[in-house]
Structure formats: C-alpha cells, structure tokens
Scaffold this active site. Structure first.
Site, mmCIF file in Angstrom:
data_model
loop_
_atom_site.group_PDB
_atom_site.id
_atom_site.type_symbol
_atom_site.label_atom_id
_atom_site.label_comp_id
_atom_site.label_asym_id
_atom_site.label_seq_id
_atom_site.Cartn_x
_atom_site.Cartn_y
_atom_site.Cartn_z
ATOM 1 C CG ASP A 37 5.888 3.210 -6.946
ATOM 2 O OD1 ASP A 37 4.987 3.061 -7.600
ATOM 3 O OD2 ASP A 37 6.139 2.858 -5.952
ATOM 4 C CG ASN A 99 10.357 -2.796 -2.270
ATOM 5 O OD1 ASN A 99 9.907 -3.595 -1.492
ATOM 6 N ND2 ASN A 99 9.303 -1.951 -2.904
ATOM 7 C CE1 TYR A 171 4.883 -11.264 -5.498
ATOM 8 C CE2 TYR A 171 4.955 -13.041 -4.159
ATOM 9 C CZ TYR A 171 5.246 -11.829 -4.324
ATOM 10 O OH TYR A 171 5.824 -11.067 -3.233
ATOM 11 C CE LYS A 175 8.434 -10.920 -5.162
ATOM 12 N NZ LYS A 175 9.481 -9.711 -5.091
ATOM 13 C CB THR A 205 2.195 -4.522 1.098
ATOM 14 O OG1 THR A 205 1.786 -5.642 0.126
ATOM 15 C CG2 THR A 205 3.448 -4.846 1.798
#
Length: 293
Positions: A37, A99, A171, A175, A205
C-alpha cells in the site's frame, strides 16, 4: 490447516478497505502475505507507510507471516520490486491480488487530462505492471521444469461491467480494461500453470463512500449483531477461494456483494441484421428502424 498454507501472496492496496480484509484472511488461512500500500489519499496523492505496516503488525500479532511494501504499483520498477520482495522474503510467489485503486471523479466535459491519466495509471497500469513481472517469474519457473500452480485475482468493478456510473468515465474505462486484461491473461498464462480471474465487488470502502449518489447507501448504519451486506469482509472469502491451489476457475469475472456471487459475461450479440451485398447508410436506417419500434 489453512486453505492457503504454504502459499505466498501479494495483495496490493492492502492497507485499508477490501485489500486489508484480503490480507488478514489470507494470513489466517496460512498464506505468507506481502501487504502492499502506497498509503495515499483517495485521489492517489501523498504517501504513508503506516497503513501497510499496521496490517502487517496485526498479522504478526496473530501469529501470521507478512511483510510491508509501499511501492507504487503503477511504476514499472516499483511493480518489479514488489514481486522481487515476495520471492526474496518468502522464497517464491503463488498468488497476486491486484486491488489498489484511486478515484478522481468528474463528468467528461470537465475532466482534466491529469484526472484521466492518474486513474488509468493506478488501476489499469497498476494491474498490468505487477501482473507482467509476476507472469515473467512464473514463466521462468515453468520453463525450468518447476511445478507452478499460481493464481491472479484482479479487481474490476460494477462501474466498468454491468452498472456504468456517470462521473466515472476514467474509473469505468479502467475497470472495463481490467476485465478484458483478465480474459487475455487467463488465455496466455494457462500454459505456465497460472489461473487468472477477476472480481467486481460492491462494498463499503473509503472510495465507495466518496462516490456521488452511493455514499448514503454505504454509510447506512447496521444494527449490532445483524448481517452487514456492505462489509468489505464479505468480499474476501471468494478471493481466498480463487487463490487456492486446486481452484478450477480461470478466465472468469465474478460480481460479489454481501452473500451473493454472480458470474458475469462480456459483450455478446443480441440482435443481428444481414444483407446480401454492400450496405448503404439508407439500408442501415431501414433495417435498424425495427430495433427502435
């Protein structure tokens, strides 16, 4: 005995949210985990080594095995270093969970080049770069005669597959590209003993809470003791299953939310018109008119 005993896994974007749940579950199932991360904000700016190290500390405190990594997965050299760290720290690599992601939402007419490039970089290149370096490692192992039973799990989205969302052209495009990348990679890497699948998760999230029109839904309070359909922990069991050595699936995209898992299919023909010779635009107009009746 855990379902992932002896497996070495990289989980990107694992300092918070869904990625954190992946890392914690993988460790509980016996995997050694590289917790990646960068520690940036929702929009990808800044960095902080804290989130990755906190997850590692939690895993170690529970008796698991993990190391932290703060490389930028959208950076070619950083992605290579991430794969190398897994091999050097734990002696190999069996699972890659892509991820990591950011948001820079804007409507198309007002979106800047920087907003577009940043999201495409972190999501699409940030999936491809670790995948490329992991694939090279597995290819070398397979060609050396070593058994390979590796798994890649990519992270697509409803926004890029079955539920396009206004304000997320960058986005959604990234994706959708990840879903396509998954299918190509599954076809290419099967010969080396590598399976590649993707998930399109719906969960609470920091990114979904910041998504226009969705924040209120995900922020709804769940009474104590009741099932939380938007908990990010609901996503990880599917990912852990796809990471198992004996899992049979490859080239699949699964939508997952709460207690539901659905297999998604890509673009496919629904209606066809045919002619006996070259088309004119008038021919097309006449033939397709029946589709709008």
């Amino acid at each position: 005995m855990g379902a992932l005993d002896g497996r070495v896994a990289i989980v990107t974007g694992a300092g918070r949210g869904i990625g954190r749940e992946h890392a914690l579950l993988f460790a509980r199932e016996g995997a050694a985990v590289v917790v990646n991360d960068l520690g940036g904000a929702n929009d990808g700016t800044g960095s902080d080594a804290g989130p990755a190290q906190e997850v590692v500390d939690e895993i170690l405190a529970a008796g698991g095995s993990a190391v932290a990594n703060t490389d930028n997965v959208a950076d070619w050299a950083g992605a290579e270093a991430l794969v190398r760290q897994a091999v050097e720290a734990f002696g190999g690599l069996d699972v890659l969970v892509n991820n990591a992601g950011i948001l820079r939402d804007a409507f198309i007419a007002g979106m800047t080049e920087q907003q577009w490039d940043a999201v495409i970089a972190v999501h699409l290149k940030g999936h491809f770069a670790p995948l490329r370096h992991a694939a090279a490692y597995w290819k070398d192992r397979a060609k050396a005669g070593e058994p390979v039973a590796a798994s890649v799990i990519n992270t697509a989205s409803a926004s890029g597959t079955f539920m396009p969302n206004a304000g997320q052209a960058n986005y959604g495009a990234a994706k959708a590209g990840i879903a396509a990348l998954t299918l190509v990679a599954a076809d290419e890497l099967e010969r080396y003993g590598v399976r590649v699948n993707a998930i399109a998760p719906i969960a609470r999230t920091r990114l979904t809470l910041a998504t226009p029109g969705m924040g209120a839904l995900f922020a709804a309070e769940i009474p104590e003791g009741e099932f939380d359909p938007f908990s990010p922990a609901n996503i990880s069991p599917l990912v852990a299953y796809l990471a198992r050595e004996k899992c049979p699936f490859t080239g699949k995209v699964f939508a997952v939310q709460g207690g539901a898992v659905s297999e998604l299919s890509g673009w496919h023909g629904t209606r066809t018109v045919e002619g006996d010779g070259p088309w004119t635009s008038d021919d097309i107009e006449a033939r397709l008119a029946e589709w709008v009746r």
